[in-house]
Design an enzyme around this catalytic site. Structure first.
Site, PDB file in Angstrom:
ATOM      1  N   LYS A  93      61.782   2.677  23.782  1.00 54.83           N
ATOM      2  CA  LYS A  93      60.682   3.404  22.651  1.00 54.83           C
ATOM      3  C   LYS A  93      60.861   4.978  22.915  1.00 54.83           C
ATOM      4  O   LYS A  93      60.908   5.529  22.047  1.00 54.83           O
ATOM      5  CB  LYS A  93      59.364   2.952  23.024  1.00 54.83           C
ATOM      6  CG  LYS A  93      58.249   3.698  22.369  1.00 54.83           C
ATOM      7  CD  LYS A  93      58.399   3.438  20.724  1.00 54.83           C
ATOM      8  CE  LYS A  93      57.360   4.255  20.097  1.00 54.83           C
ATOM      9  NZ  LYS A  93      57.610   4.588  18.562  1.00 54.83           N
ATOM     10  N   LYS A 151      54.153  14.321  23.549  1.00 52.54           N
ATOM     11  CA  LYS A 151      54.166  13.319  24.565  1.00 52.54           C
ATOM     12  C   LYS A 151      55.449  12.560  24.622  1.00 52.54           C
ATOM     13  O   LYS A 151      55.667  12.226  25.752  1.00 52.54           O
ATOM     14  CB  LYS A 151      53.010  12.665  24.318  1.00 52.54           C
ATOM     15  CG  LYS A 151      52.579  11.557  25.464  1.00 52.54           C
ATOM     16  CD  LYS A 151      52.265  10.148  25.219  1.00 52.54           C
ATOM     17  CE  LYS A 151      52.521   9.390  23.936  1.00 52.54           C
ATOM     18  NZ  LYS A 151      52.153   8.161  23.876  1.00 52.54           N
ATOM     19  N   SER A 209      52.495   3.858  23.629  1.00 52.31           N
ATOM     20  CA  SER A 209      54.168   4.543  23.758  1.00 52.31           C
ATOM     21  C   SER A 209      53.911   4.999  25.264  1.00 52.31           C
ATOM     22  O   SER A 209      53.438   6.242  25.481  1.00 52.31           O
ATOM     23  CB  SER A 209      54.385   5.540  22.968  1.00 52.31           C
ATOM     24  OG  SER A 209      54.549   4.814  21.716  1.00 52.31           O
TER      25      SER A 209
HETATM   26  P1  NAD Z   1      44.896   7.602  18.100  1.00 51.38           P
HETATM   27  O1  NAD Z   1      44.744   8.756  18.927  1.00 51.38           O
HETATM   28  O2  NAD Z   1      44.504   7.391  16.668  1.00 51.38           O
HETATM   29  O3  NAD Z   1      44.045   6.236  18.971  1.00 51.38           O
HETATM   30  C1  NAD Z   1      44.081   6.269  20.263  1.00 51.38           C
HETATM   31  C2  NAD Z   1      42.494   5.711  20.498  1.00 51.38           C
HETATM   32  O4  NAD Z   1      42.314   5.449  21.709  1.00 51.38           O
HETATM   33  C3  NAD Z   1      41.222   6.455  20.043  1.00 51.38           C
HETATM   34  O5  NAD Z   1      40.657   5.829  19.168  1.00 51.38           O
HETATM   35  C4  NAD Z   1      40.683   6.932  21.263  1.00 51.38           C
HETATM   36  O6  NAD Z   1      39.306   7.065  20.975  1.00 51.38           O
HETATM   37  C5  NAD Z   1      40.905   5.863  22.260  1.00 51.38           C
HETATM   38  N1  NAD Z   1      40.798   6.296  23.511  1.00 51.38           N
HETATM   39  C6  NAD Z   1      41.299   7.102  24.341  1.00 51.38           C
HETATM   40  N2  NAD Z   1      41.043   7.264  25.734  1.00 51.38           N
HETATM   41  C7  NAD Z   1      40.318   6.179  25.751  1.00 51.38           C
HETATM   42  C8  NAD Z   1      39.705   5.660  26.771  1.00 51.38           C
HETATM   43  N3  NAD Z   1      39.937   5.824  28.133  1.00 51.38           N
HETATM   44  N4  NAD Z   1      39.022   4.129  26.703  1.00 51.38           N
HETATM   45  C9  NAD Z   1      39.057   3.757  25.435  1.00 51.38           C
HETATM   46  N5  NAD Z   1      39.593   4.260  24.322  1.00 51.38           N
HETATM   47  C10 NAD Z   1      40.231   5.233  24.573  1.00 51.38           C
HETATM   48  O7  NAD Z   1      46.470   7.037  18.517  1.00 51.38           O
HETATM   49  P2  NAD Z   1      47.304   6.259  17.782  1.00 51.38           P
HETATM   50  O8  NAD Z   1      48.301   6.873  16.644  1.00 51.38           O
HETATM   51  O9  NAD Z   1      46.644   4.933  17.428  1.00 51.38           O
HETATM   52  O10 NAD Z   1      48.485   5.755  18.960  1.00 51.38           O
HETATM   53  C11 NAD Z   1      48.132   4.768  19.973  1.00 51.38           C
HETATM   54  C12 NAD Z   1      49.369   4.760  20.691  1.00 51.38           C
HETATM   55  O11 NAD Z   1      50.494   4.483  19.816  1.00 51.38           O
HETATM   56  C13 NAD Z   1      49.933   6.035  21.106  1.00 51.38           C
HETATM   57  O12 NAD Z   1      50.654   5.641  22.700  1.00 51.38           O
HETATM   58  C14 NAD Z   1      51.095   6.403  20.281  1.00 51.38           C
HETATM   59  O13 NAD Z   1      52.192   7.306  20.938  1.00 51.38           O
HETATM   60  C15 NAD Z   1      51.491   5.081  19.798  1.00 51.38           C
HETATM   61  N6  NAD Z   1      52.076   5.058  18.329  1.00 51.38           N
HETATM   62  C16 NAD Z   1      51.387   5.681  17.351  1.00 51.38           C
HETATM   63  C17 NAD Z   1      52.223   5.601  16.124  1.00 51.38           C
HETATM   64  C18 NAD Z   1      51.468   6.417  14.804  1.00 51.38           C
HETATM   65  O14 NAD Z   1      52.235   6.328  13.834  1.00 51.38           O
HETATM   66  N7  NAD Z   1      50.326   6.729  14.797  1.00 51.38           N
HETATM   67  C19 NAD Z   1      53.188   4.900  16.033  1.00 51.38           C
HETATM   68  C20 NAD Z   1      53.864   4.473  16.994  1.00 51.38           C
HETATM   69  C21 NAD Z   1      53.430   4.300  18.232  1.00 51.38           C
END
Ligand code: NAD
Length: 298
Positions: free
Chosen positions: A179, A248, A104
């Site tokens: 989104k 965010k 997102s």
């Molecule tokens: P999360 O924090 O569980 O996962 C993010 C991952 O990115 C982590 O494992 C972290 O270690 C990794 N990361 C961070 N910086 C990094 C880098 N420089 N290099 C490599 N890896 C790196 O987050 P999530 O819940 O999986 O969400 C991911 C995206 O999806 C976000 O943008 C969020 O807004 C979106 N999203 C989440 C949900 C939800 O329900 N969790 C739903 C829709 C959209």
């Protein structure tokens, strides 16, 4: 995109990335993954076709499609273009390959990334998802897609392995705009439900009954239908979507509305509430804990 002939790099294997990559592997794609968490490989011990890379550059080496599922645009921009003296990966992407940002992200950053990547001969697609961890696991996410229509058509078979409702909304950045706006409307509903139920309780009403009335009336929204009973009134606060990510998303939506020079009074207030709740509840808090925050204030 034939699974047998398409090499995928998947960067960002967190709550959402792991199950999404699993669904690609189950469909027969070869996936090279990278995450800052070095133990993430353990989550793929039960499927074949997964390779853990030790750097993003190694993950994208020879990849036809690079999928990003990272927290936010500042991380994505640093990943692509470099930061703090570290080079980015953009220059190493395979010629004519696809960069699909499923995070997102900020629509403004995505438009800029699209311009720069297109000039380098890379196809940029923004494809953020809606639906949370449960839908990521069962491959039924709603996926909103922006970019060239011809790129959307090519990526569609791959996106179909992760989602059910896949909607093309326009040029690059359009999906990230939709989104962010969707998540603003959703968060506004959550905050409104939290404040209303707390006040009802103070007045001596049963919040379960009040929420039932909302769901049979015009106050109904996604939070009243799916979150109030499951995560809020029982105070489990474990929906799987963090408060930090909601904050965010709200900041992205407010920035977008302001950049369009549009009225943004409620969006501003939602950002302030999310910010105060995030600061009070700290790292790891779920977004449904906004209800607990509201209760703590009165
Ligand atoms: P999360 O924090 O569980 O996962 C993010 C991952 O990115 C982590 O494992 C972290 O270690 C990794 N990361 C961070 N910086 C990094 C880098 N420089 N290099 C490599 N890896 C790196 O987050 P999530 O819940 O999986 O969400 C991911 C995206 O999806 C976000 O943008 C969020 O807004 C979106 N999203 C989440 C949900 C939800 O329900 N969790 C739903 C829709 C959209």
């Amino acid at each position: 995109m034939n699974p047998k002939e398409t090499k995928i790099a998947f960067i960002g294997l967190g709550l959402m990335g792991v199950p999404m990559a699993h669904n690609l592997l189950k469909a027969g794609y070869l996936v090279k993954g990278f995450d800052l968490n070095p133990n993430v490989g353990e989550k793929f011990s039960d499927v074949s076709g997964f390779q853990l890379a030790s750097s993003p550059t190694e993950a994208i080496d020879g990849s036809d499609v690079t999928i990003l599922m990272l927290p936010d645009s500042s991380i994505i921009d640093a990943m692509l273009w470099g930061a703090n003296g570290k080079p980015g990966i953009a220059g190493n992407l395979k010629a004519a390959s696809y960069l699909v940002d499923m995070s997102s992200s900020s629509p403004i950053s995505s438009r800029e990334n699209n311009q720069k990547l297109t000039a380098m001969g890379i196809h940029f697609v923004d494809a953020p998802v809606s639906g949370g961890v449960k839908k990521a696991i069962d491959g039924s996410l709603a996926i909103i897609v922006g970019g060239q229509k011809s790129d959307f058509d090519i990526c569609l078979p791959l996106l179909e392995k992760m989602g059910k409702s896949i909607v093309y909304v326009g040029d690059a950045g359009a999906a990230h705009a939709v989104k962010a706006l969707n998540n603003y409307v959703s968060a506004a509903g959550l905050i409104a439900a939290s404040e209303a139920l707390n006040a009802a309780q103070k007045f001596g009403l049963d919040p379960h009954v009040v929420n039932k009335v909302f769901n049979a009336s015009t106050g109904r929204n996604n939070s009243t239908e799916n979150k109030v009973e499951n995560f809020m009134l029982n105070e489990t606060f474990n929906s799987g979507f963090s408060l930090a990510l909601m904050r965010k998303d709200l900041q992205i939506a407010l920035g977008f509305i302001e950049s369009m020079s549009c009225y943004s009074s409620l969006a501003k207030q939602c950002v302030l509430t999310a910010q105060a709740a995030d600061e009070q509840l700290g790292k790891g808090a779920d977004h449904t804990a906004v209800y607990g925050f509201v209760k703590s204030k009165s």
